[in-house]
Design a protein around this motif. Sequence first.
Motif, PDB file in Angstrom:
ATOM      1  N   ASN A  23       0.824  -1.213   0.000  1.00  0.00           N
ATOM      2  CA  ASN A  23       0.000   0.000   0.000  1.00  0.00           C
ATOM      3  C   ASN A  23       0.860   1.266   0.000  1.00  0.00           C
ATOM      4  O   ASN A  23       0.564   2.230  -0.708  1.00  0.00           O
ATOM      5  CB  ASN A  23      -0.934   0.001   1.214  1.00  0.00           C
ATOM      6  N   GLY A  50       0.897   3.954  -2.876  1.00  0.00           N
ATOM      7  CA  GLY A  50       0.463   5.294  -2.488  1.00  0.00           C
ATOM      8  C   GLY A  50       1.490   6.358  -2.815  1.00  0.00           C
ATOM      9  O   GLY A  50       1.160   7.418  -3.364  1.00  0.00           O
ATOM     10  N   PHE A  60      -5.500   4.967  -5.733  1.00  0.00           N
ATOM     11  CA  PHE A  60      -5.866   5.345  -4.369  1.00  0.00           C
ATOM     12  C   PHE A  60      -7.069   4.532  -3.876  1.00  0.00           C
ATOM     13  O   PHE A  60      -7.103   4.097  -2.720  1.00  0.00           O
ATOM     14  CB  PHE A  60      -6.158   6.848  -4.284  1.00  0.00           C
ATOM     15  N   ILE A 112      -5.907   1.037  -2.915  1.00  0.00           N
ATOM     16  CA  ILE A 112      -5.227   1.048  -1.608  1.00  0.00           C
ATOM     17  C   ILE A 112      -6.260   1.112  -0.486  1.00  0.00           C
ATOM     18  O   ILE A 112      -6.169   0.371   0.500  1.00  0.00           O
ATOM     19  CB  ILE A 112      -4.268   2.258  -1.501  1.00  0.00           C
ATOM     20  N   TRP A 120      -3.281   3.900   5.945  1.00  0.00           N
ATOM     21  CA  TRP A 120      -3.256   3.876   4.479  1.00  0.00           C
ATOM     22  C   TRP A 120      -4.639   4.009   3.866  1.00  0.00           C
ATOM     23  O   TRP A 120      -4.782   4.519   2.752  1.00  0.00           O
ATOM     24  CB  TRP A 120      -2.472   2.665   3.957  1.00  0.00           C
ATOM     25  N   ALA A 131      -5.063   7.193   1.372  1.00  0.00           N
ATOM     26  CA  ALA A 131      -5.573   6.962   0.020  1.00  0.00           C
ATOM     27  C   ALA A 131      -6.876   7.723  -0.228  1.00  0.00           C
ATOM     28  O   ALA A 131      -7.048   8.361  -1.274  1.00  0.00           O
ATOM     29  CB  ALA A 131      -5.778   5.468  -0.213  1.00  0.00           C
ATOM     30  N   TYR A 158      -7.384  10.765  -2.780  1.00  0.00           N
ATOM     31  CA  TYR A 158      -8.486  10.622  -3.745  1.00  0.00           C
ATOM     32  C   TYR A 158      -9.416  11.836  -3.647  1.00  0.00           C
ATOM     33  O   TYR A 158      -9.815  12.416  -4.665  1.00  0.00           O
ATOM     34  CB  TYR A 158      -9.257   9.336  -3.463  1.00  0.00           C
TER      35      TYR A 158
END
Length: 257
Positions: free
Chosen positions: A73, A77, A94, A97, A117, A121, A125
């Motif tokens: 991840n 990322g 994203f 993840i 994470w 993400a 996003y």
Amino acid sequence: MAKWIAFPYDNAAFVYTPATLKKHWARLHAGDAETFPKDADVQQAWIRFHAGAFQAAHDVGRAAGPAGTTVANKAQGIYANYLEKKEKAKLEMFLEIAARAEAQQAEQPDNPNAWYWQAYALGRYGQGISVAKALSQGLGTKVKGALEKTIALAPRHADAHIALGAFHAEVIDKVGKLLGKTQGADTATGLKMFEQALKLNPHSAIAMIERANGLVMLEGDKRMKEAEQLYADAAACEAMDAMEQLDIELARAELEE
């Protein structure tokens, strides 16, 4: 999967062995509070991550099973945020993840980086689709909740403090203090998070950059000189790995504008 763009800088100083990885682990992971992995394959994934071989780190991490989810991840990322040029591909990355991290939470509810994470993400996003749109979709609540959970599980997680500070700053900057309150955002908390992040990880260029951005978003031009100094400090940092190099280059590019 399409071939990812290669790390564009010299990585000779960032190539670790399992022994040197362990030796420098505390410094390399001062931001994410990740524990040193026992699994040899996961160690290899991290070695690739720190060297900037992000796609290889992702692939080796995924192949290692649940123990490799965090490195996979993080590799995806950081790659998506800094190197992926196509906006559609970046946003899809994203979301991938975030989905993996949410599944990881179910399996490892006490793993702070499963929560971090997801937040990272969804936060990136949200920035991609616009903060206002993300808030209308309820992503703000998810991001804030996941970051607070990260910090509850790992109080020394500097990156979560940075991200939570950025959440408060971005929301207030985009929708104002009054509407920001409805999302749980406030100036004092944002400033406190940035300050704490730098205390936890004083070598972090990204902590300096995000604090600089946050100061201006939260308090305006009166903090501009301080923000400029933070960018200069970030640009002068010495990288220990590829991710840190990308942060430093970001600061340098901003100063050149």
